[in-house]
Design a protein around this motif. Structure first.
Motif, mmCIF file in Angstrom:
data_model
loop_
_atom_site.group_PDB
_atom_site.id
_atom_site.type_symbol
_atom_site.label_atom_id
_atom_site.label_comp_id
_atom_site.label_asym_id
_atom_site.label_seq_id
_atom_site.Cartn_x
_atom_site.Cartn_y
_atom_site.Cartn_z
ATOM 1 N N PRO A 49 43.491 32.035 25.885
ATOM 2 C CA PRO A 49 44.085 33.009 26.803
ATOM 3 C C PRO A 49 43.223 33.133 28.062
ATOM 4 O O PRO A 49 42.036 32.832 28.051
ATOM 5 C CB PRO A 49 44.085 34.306 25.996
ATOM 6 N N PRO A 50 43.805 33.533 29.170
ATOM 7 C CA PRO A 50 43.027 33.656 30.407
ATOM 8 C C PRO A 50 41.946 34.722 30.274
ATOM 9 O O PRO A 50 42.082 35.689 29.519
ATOM 10 C CB PRO A 50 44.079 34.054 31.444
ATOM 11 N N ALA A 51 40.902 34.507 31.018
ATOM 12 C CA ALA A 51 39.785 35.445 30.968
ATOM 13 C C ALA A 51 40.211 36.796 31.537
ATOM 14 O O ALA A 51 40.942 36.856 32.526
ATOM 15 C CB ALA A 51 38.608 34.904 31.753
ATOM 16 N N PRO A 52 39.735 37.886 30.933
ATOM 17 C CA PRO A 52 40.074 39.216 31.450
ATOM 18 C C PRO A 52 39.273 39.498 32.720
ATOM 19 O O PRO A 52 38.412 38.712 33.122
ATOM 20 C CB PRO A 52 39.669 40.133 30.302
ATOM 21 N N PRO A 53 39.533 40.605 33.377
ATOM 22 C CA PRO A 53 38.774 40.966 34.584
ATOM 23 C C PRO A 53 37.274 41.009 34.303
ATOM 24 O O PRO A 53 36.834 41.458 33.237
ATOM 25 C CB PRO A 53 39.316 42.343 34.949
ATOM 26 N N ALA A 54 36.484 40.532 35.272
ATOM 27 C CA ALA A 54 35.019 40.586 35.220
ATOM 28 C C ALA A 54 34.428 39.779 34.082
ATOM 29 O O ALA A 54 33.330 40.052 33.617
ATOM 30 C CB ALA A 54 34.532 42.035 35.140
ATOM 31 N N ALA A 55 35.134 38.740 33.605
ATOM 32 C CA ALA A 55 34.622 37.942 32.497
ATOM 33 C C ALA A 55 33.580 36.933 32.959
ATOM 34 O O ALA A 55 32.902 36.325 32.138
ATOM 35 C CB ALA A 55 35.765 37.221 31.794
ATOM 36 N N THR A 56 33.466 36.735 34.270
ATOM 37 C CA THR A 56 32.460 35.816 34.805
ATOM 38 C C THR A 56 31.683 36.531 35.901
ATOM 39 O O THR A 56 32.120 37.551 36.443
ATOM 40 C CB THR A 56 33.117 34.550 35.392
ATOM 41 N N CYS A 57 30.540 35.942 36.253
ATOM 42 C CA CYS A 57 29.736 36.537 37.315
ATOM 43 C C CYS A 57 30.501 36.537 38.634
ATOM 44 O O CYS A 57 30.411 37.480 39.410
ATOM 45 C CB CYS A 57 28.423 35.756 37.458
ATOM 46 N N GLN A 58 31.260 35.465 38.863
ATOM 47 C CA GLN A 58 31.987 35.370 40.120
ATOM 48 C C GLN A 58 33.072 36.450 40.252
ATOM 49 O O GLN A 58 33.501 36.756 41.356
ATOM 50 C CB GLN A 58 32.626 33.981 40.257
ATOM 51 N N THR A 59 33.547 36.975 39.119
ATOM 52 C CA THR A 59 34.579 38.023 39.180
ATOM 53 C C THR A 59 34.007 39.392 38.828
ATOM 54 O O THR A 59 34.746 40.304 38.443
ATOM 55 C CB THR A 59 35.739 37.687 38.222
ATOM 56 N N ALA A 60 32.676 39.517 38.943
ATOM 57 C CA ALA A 60 32.034 40.790 38.613
ATOM 58 C C ALA A 60 32.637 41.929 39.433
ATOM 59 O O ALA A 60 32.949 41.780 40.612
ATOM 60 C CB ALA A 60 30.536 40.691 38.872
ATOM 61 N N GLN A 61 32.800 43.073 38.777
ATOM 62 C CA GLN A 61 33.371 44.227 39.454
ATOM 63 C C GLN A 61 32.265 45.241 39.772
ATOM 64 O O GLN A 61 31.264 45.355 39.065
ATOM 65 C CB GLN A 61 34.433 44.882 38.569
ATOM 66 N N SER A 62 32.527 45.952 40.847
ATOM 67 C CA SER A 62 31.549 46.959 41.281
ATOM 68 C C SER A 62 31.711 48.232 40.474
ATOM 69 O O SER A 62 32.799 48.547 39.987
ATOM 70 C CB SER A 62 31.754 47.241 42.773
ATOM 71 N N PHE A 63 30.574 48.948 40.301
ATOM 72 C CA PHE A 63 30.647 50.281 39.705
ATOM 73 C C PHE A 63 29.462 51.086 40.236
ATOM 74 O O PHE A 63 28.546 50.556 40.870
ATOM 75 C CB PHE A 63 30.659 50.198 38.175
ATOM 76 N N CYS A 64 29.514 52.381 40.010
ATOM 77 C CA CYS A 64 28.393 53.229 40.421
ATOM 78 C C CYS A 64 28.047 54.164 39.280
ATOM 79 O O CYS A 64 28.901 54.509 38.460
ATOM 80 C CB CYS A 64 28.734 54.006 41.690
ATOM 81 N N THR A 65 26.775 54.545 39.236
ATOM 82 C CA THR A 65 26.312 55.440 38.177
ATOM 83 C C THR A 65 26.640 56.875 38.544
ATOM 84 O O THR A 65 26.784 57.237 39.722
ATOM 85 C CB THR A 65 24.800 55.288 37.974
ATOM 86 N N SER A 66 26.768 57.676 37.530
ATOM 87 C CA SER A 66 27.080 59.088 37.740
ATOM 88 C C SER A 66 26.685 59.840 36.492
ATOM 89 O O SER A 66 26.620 59.281 35.394
ATOM 90 C CB SER A 66 28.575 59.273 38.015
ATOM 91 N N THR A 67 26.394 61.127 36.680
ATOM 92 C CA THR A 67 26.112 61.946 35.508
ATOM 93 C C THR A 67 27.387 62.252 34.744
ATOM 94 O O THR A 67 27.347 62.763 33.618
ATOM 95 C CB THR A 67 25.439 63.260 35.938
ATOM 96 N N THR A 68 28.521 61.933 35.370
ATOM 97 C CA THR A 68 29.816 62.079 34.679
ATOM 98 C C THR A 68 30.145 60.774 33.987
ATOM 99 O O THR A 68 30.085 59.700 34.611
ATOM 100 C CB THR A 68 30.938 62.425 35.676
ATOM 101 N N PRO A 69 30.483 60.778 32.702
ATOM 102 C CA PRO A 69 30.748 59.529 31.979
ATOM 103 C C PRO A 69 31.906 58.757 32.621
ATOM 104 O O PRO A 69 32.897 59.331 33.052
ATOM 105 C CB PRO A 69 31.105 59.994 30.569
ATOM 106 N N ASN A 70 31.768 57.410 32.667
ATOM 107 C CA ASN A 70 32.804 56.517 33.170
ATOM 108 C C ASN A 70 33.198 55.587 32.024
ATOM 109 O O ASN A 70 32.426 54.721 31.624
ATOM 110 C CB ASN A 70 32.283 55.709 34.358
ATOM 111 N N THR A 71 34.385 55.788 31.468
ATOM 112 C CA THR A 71 34.826 55.056 30.282
ATOM 113 C C THR A 71 35.913 54.054 30.675
ATOM 114 O O THR A 71 36.900 54.416 31.335
ATOM 115 C CB THR A 71 35.374 56.015 29.219
ATOM 116 N N ILE A 72 35.763 52.797 30.219
ATOM 117 C CA ILE A 72 36.728 51.744 30.519
ATOM 118 C C ILE A 72 36.985 50.951 29.246
ATOM 119 O O ILE A 72 36.167 50.950 28.322
ATOM 120 C CB ILE A 72 36.214 50.806 31.630
#
Length: 602
Positions: A49-72
């Motif tokens: 099956p095709p790779a999901p989002p961010a499965a490789t370094c080239q498709t890495a997704q951005s995120f930021c840290t926070s004291t509020t939990p970020n669940t994905i």
């Protein structure tokens, strides 16, 4: 490639190849182990099956840290690759997910990563963090074991990442794995440190579709808007599109679930990715098209031909909805469209023939008899046919002819399906044929007359002979204008071929009018009387009126017979020129008027 014995460790082990190039040829050898027995084997080729989002370094997704939990959602079902080396403590890399962040405020950052299954139970999560990088473009090309910031390969479901002395503007690359391959979620939360990350670079993307759809039907894909981003969609069957929202994309023809991936890339090089799963539903399958026949006057129930349980069905004929498909009685090609709740449909056609038995009859009188032959011609129905006549009801024969006397009969035709139809046959017996050419007639030479022949019954042909002097020879009442006395014969023929003839004599009398314009009434016996005709044979009546030059009538006679001697009131008129009007009535009834000067000389 899959083996053929249904087990993962069978005698023929499963083999796999990755990184294949389109058009590449692979050779696979098969053999039987142990015995030389004939048999069969199966070959199954599968693409991962095709790779999901961010499965490789080239498709890495951005995120930021926070004291509020970020669940994905976490990633499952992806092949595991070998670790070590640049991956540090990670011995294996199952279900990898890559993220990057940019430091906004300098200082140390502590991030807690926890992974739980769909049941809420903690599952093993591992990670490695590289950095710092001065630009986003170097995050994938510059990673090495030397710039690993933190790494953990424990079995714990909660891990803590420590980034010491982070400097504003720098980038860090995260690799997080799902070792147990259990579906669930991963939660990121900053739990310590004085630094913070830049949330302005976070790229979020949501992919959607209009499924479920039918096999081969159009798909509409959608992606949320990322400012100034360039979009790239990929999917099954080599699907590719650079539209943000591709439409009318052909769905795969095999039912199942298919992953479509969209990547959005911003002008600064940031990328975000998401997938959407399109469910392709199977369409209902109706039986084959069919045809059948019914007799005129009966109906057919279309609803019993195909099984449409759980489906919506619509019957049409010529594009018009059939009001009652349970009782149709019109010949035509009926169309059934049966659809499931997804809207997937199948079509079947029923060719219905309404067997209408129609015949036409012809009758022909038998010559010299008072009977006729009835012949039936079939216009519609299904051969072979049988026939019955009302004079012998219920008795059918294969011959299409009957012999009957004059009268009206009902003919019944029955075809091979047992359908029947009736038609009327009327026999009219033609009596013996006679013809009357009409009374003999006399005409004046140059005149004409109409012959008046009559026949005792209908005729199919008429012929006058000779044709001399006739304006037509094939009608009962031609105009005759013979130059001499002629006997005409009329011959007629009826529909049976019987003939009859008769004669009529047209006597031609010579033209007798001759008006003299002078006479000498002097008593010498020569030209003493005024003559207006040679003979009276062609005349019925003669009327004369004579006027002097002053317009006074000096002579009148309504039945003139050549006896005026030029007297008026018993006295001779003076010599001179007078004006005469002579009206003739010929024996044919035609009238002729002659106006002339008249001179009297003595």
């Amino acid at each position: 490639v899959c083996d053929d014995d249904g087990s993962a460790n069978g005698l023929m082990p499963r083999i796999s190849r990755t990184g294949l190039t389109p058009g590449e040829t692979l050779w696979i050898r098969f053999w039987e182990y142990g015995n030389d027995n004939n048999g069969t084997f199966s070959l199954c080729a599968q693409a991962p099956p095709p790779a999901p989002p961010a499965a490789t370094c080239q498709t890495a997704q951005s995120f930021c840290t926070s004291t509020t939990p970020n669940t994905i959602p976490n990633i499952t079902g992806q092949p595991s690759t070998a670790g070590g080396g640049i991956y540090g403590c990670l011995t294996t890399i199952p279900n990898p997910t890559y993220y990057y962040l940019q430091i906004q405020n300098s200082g140390s950052i502590q991030i807690t990563i926890s992974q739980t299954s769909t049941a809420g139970v903690g599952v093993d999560v591992d990670f490695v963090v590289w950095g710092p990088f001065n630009s986003l473009n170097t995050t994938c090309t510059a990673i090495s074991a030397a710039n690993i910031v933190d790494c953990s390969y424990s079995t714990a479901g909660i891990e803590v990442v420590d980034i010491p002395n982070a400097v504003a503007g720098q980038y860090y690359l995260f690799l997080v794995t799902n070792f147990s391959d259990q579906p669930g979620t991963i939660t990121y939360q900053q739990t310590g440190g004085t630094g913070s990350s830049n949330c302005a670079i976070v790229c979020t993307l949501a992919a959607t579709n209009n499924g479920p759809v039918c096999a081969g039907a159009p798909i509409n894909l959608g992606a949320s808007t990322v400012t100034s981003a360039v979009y790239q969609w990929t999917g099954p069957n080599c699907f590719s599109s650079t539209l943000q929202n591709p439409t009318v994309v052909s769905a795969p023809t095999t039912p199942g679930q298919y992953v479509y991936t969209v990547t959005a890339t911003t002008p600064s090089g940031q990328t975000c990715q998401d997938t959407t799963i399109v469910t392709v539903s199977p369409k209902p399958v109706l039986a084959a098209d069919t045809s059948f026949k019914i007799c005129s006057g009966s109906t057919a129930n279309l609803t019993t031909i195909y099984t449409t349980t759980g489906l919506s069905s619509a019957w049409t004929l010529g594009g018009i909805t059939v009001a009652n498909p349970a009782a149709v009685n019109v010949t035509g090609r009926y169309r059934l469209i049966a659809a499931n709740t997804t809207g997937c449909s199948d079509t079947a056609f029923v060719n219905l023939t309404v067997d209408t038995v129609r015949s036409q009859v012809t009758t022909q009188q038998i010559v010299c008899t008072q009977t006729a032959t009835i012949t039936i011609t079939n216009l519609s129905g299904i051969a072979p046919f049988q026939y019955s006549i009302s004079s012998n009801p219920g008795v059918f024969q294969t011959s299409n002819q009957f012999i009957a006397a004059g009268g009206t009969y009902t003919i019944t035709t029955r075809d091979s399906l047992g359908c029947t139809g009736t038609t009327q046959a009327t026999i009219t017996i033609v009596p013996e044929l006679t013809v009357n050419a009409g009374q003999d007639v006399s005409i004046v030479s140059g005149d004409r007359t109409q012959l008046l022949a009559t026949a005792s019954g209908p005729t199919t042909s008429i012929l006058w002979t000779p044709s001399t002097g006739l304006n037509a020879t094939n009608i009962f009442n031609p105009i005759a204008n013979p130059a001499a006395t002629t006997t005409y014969t009329v011959a007629v023929t009826n529909s049976l071929g019987c003939q009859a003839q008769d004669d009529v004599v047209v006597t031609v009398i010579p033209y007798c009018i001759k008006v003299n314009n002078a006479f000498t009434p002097n008593g010498d016996g020569i030209n003493d009387l005024w003559q207006v005709y040679d003979s009276y044979d062609c005349l019925r009546n003669v009327t004369v009126n004579v006027f002097n030059r002053y317009g006074k009538k000096v002579y009148e006679n309504r039945d003139y017979r050549k006896f005026w001697d030029g007297r008026f009131e018993n006295k001779p008129l003076p010599d001179g020129t007078y004006y005469a009007v002579v009206d003739f009535t010929l024996i044919t009834g035609r009238k002729i008027s002659v106006k002339t000067d008249l001179t009297i000389l003595r």
